[in-house]
Design an enzyme around this catalytic site. Structure first.
Site, PDB file in Angstrom:
ATOM      1  N   GLY A 190       0.806  -1.224   0.000  1.00  0.00           N
ATOM      2  CA  GLY A 190       0.000   0.000   0.000  1.00  0.00           C
ATOM      3  C   GLY A 190       0.837   1.271   0.000  1.00  0.00           C
ATOM      4  N   TYR A 233     -13.959   7.176   8.090  1.00  0.00           N
ATOM      5  CA  TYR A 233     -12.498   7.039   8.226  1.00  0.00           C
ATOM      6  C   TYR A 233     -12.070   7.523   9.612  1.00  0.00           C
ATOM      7  CZ  TYR A 233      -7.546   7.935   7.015  1.00  0.00           C
ATOM      8  OH  TYR A 233      -6.182   7.968   6.974  1.00  0.00           O
ATOM      9  N   LYS A 257     -10.588   5.597  12.864  1.00  0.00           N
ATOM     10  CA  LYS A 257      -9.279   5.958  13.438  1.00  0.00           C
ATOM     11  C   LYS A 257      -9.378   6.234  14.948  1.00  0.00           C
ATOM     12  CE  LYS A 257      -6.686   5.514   9.823  1.00  0.00           C
ATOM     13  NZ  LYS A 257      -5.852   4.303   9.735  1.00  0.00           N
TER      14      LYS A 257
HETATM   15  N1  SER Z   1      -4.108  11.002   3.842  1.00  0.00           N
HETATM   16  C1  SER Z   1      -5.315  10.580   4.495  1.00  0.00           C
HETATM   17  C2  SER Z   1      -6.501  10.877   3.672  1.00  0.00           C
HETATM   18  O1  SER Z   1      -6.504  11.909   3.051  1.00  0.00           O
HETATM   19  C3  SER Z   1      -5.462  11.255   5.818  1.00  0.00           C
HETATM   20  O2  SER Z   1      -4.755  10.596   6.794  1.00  0.00           O
HETATM   21  O3  SER Z   1      -7.418  10.136   3.660  1.00  0.00           O
END
Ligand code: SER
Length: 318
Positions: free
Chosen positions: A11, A143, A147
């Site tokens: 990734g 997201y 987290k």
């Molecule tokens: N880079 C990530 C995003 O933009 C944030 O942690 O989803």
């Protein structure tokens, strides 16, 4: 000697973290875990062992841990923010059900575990400027919800079972190696590609939108040095704020123009990305990471821009 499993080794972060770990600990001590359809190639395949390792398959992880005598897991499997918003169930399955599998195996075998958090763990009600280490976390994206859960679950396994869990809140990560896929901060990578290709850049994030950003070498250094830190000095364990630079689109554009004076940028705002970016902090306060484990970034916007343009140009000529 450490024996490390990197889950998500192909990734955005894993593809650079795995070679760096192999450089530090020896190729044979770092297993590149991958999912079907994202197999390792080239250096990643040849530099050490690799194994199919789907984070949602606890049995598969347990077998790799036993086979390679793993004592440390870097759990890098995740969907980025925009993709997660469109595939929320999958984001939860990978981010949280997957983390549960990893932490359970870590509890059984007393493994050390790193699982990244993000600036996305904050929300509208978080203080946006010099966001403190311990503050309001009410994210409005799946997201971010995953987290915050990652931080809490990792802390709970530490407190309840003594599992050595550690993590940082990564800013938007910028690299010339593996492009990100479906993040809100991706524009800050894409803009360099457009500049090097000599194309006009169409920016999806509105002018004036500040977000924390970091060059990939600093991000790798952060993860590895936190994992190496003396536990006696750690007050926090998970969700350390780390910061290197904070900029809005017009600032990175102006920096690139110092080297590519003909480069052009216009705006075509993506409402979802704009809303997510707006809810995230403008600039994190990383003083706890500095005090507890000596965090210091090496790159600012100017030095990162020089390196990005140089490295991307030479890669594109090949
Ligand atoms: N880079 C990530 C995003 O933009 C944030 O942690 O989803």
């Amino acid at each position: 000697m450490k024996n490390i499993l990197v889950i998500g080794s192909t990734g955005q972060i894993g593809s650079e973290l795995t070679p760096e770990l192999r450089r530090l600990y020896g190729g044979e001590h770092v297993v590149a875990g991958y999912i079907r359809g994202a197999e390792p190639h080239g250096e990643l395949l040849e530099g050490g062992p690799s194994a199919e390792c789907d984070v949602t398959n606890g049995q598969q992880i347990a077998e790799i841990v036993q086979k390679y005598h793993i004592d440390t897991i870097y759990n890098m499997a995740a969907l980025l923010s925009v993709v997660a918003e469109n595939k929320p169930e999958l984001a939860w399955k990978i981010g949280i059900d997957g983390l549960w599998n990893v932490l359970e195996i870590a509890r059984e075998h007393q493994l050390q575990v790193f699982t990244p958090s993000s600036i996305g763990s904050f929300g509208e009600s978080t203080p946006h400027w010099m966001t403190p280490q311990d503050t309001i976390q009410r994210p409005t994206t799946i997201y971010g919800v995953s987290k915050v859960t990652t931080e809490l679950l990792s802390d709970w396994f530490h407190v309840r079972y003594g599992v050595d869990t550690r993590s940082v809140r990564f800013p938007g990560l910028i690299s010339y190696v593996t492009p990100p896929g479906g993040g809100t901060t991706d524009y800050a990578v894409d803009i360099y590609y457009s500049a090097v290709r000599g194309e006009k850049f169409v920016c999806p994030i509105p002018e004036g939108t500040l977000m924390d950003m970091m060059y990939m070498p600093d991000a790798l250094h952060a993860a590895i040095s936190l994992m190496e830190a003396d536990p006696a000095k750690l007050i926090h364990h998970n969700g350390f704020n780390i910061a290197a630079m904070s900029f809005a689109p017009e600032t990175v554009y102006a920096e690139i123009r110092k080297h590519c004076p003909d480069f052009q940028m216009t705006y075509e705002v993506d409402p979802l990305k704009a809303a997510i970016a707006h809810s995230w902090p403008d600039r994190l306060d990383d003083s706890c990471a500095r005090a507890e484990w000596g965090w210091t970034p090496r790159y600012d916007l100017a030095s990162m821009t020089v390196d990005m343009l140089e490295k991307l140009s030479s890669r594109m000529k090949k």
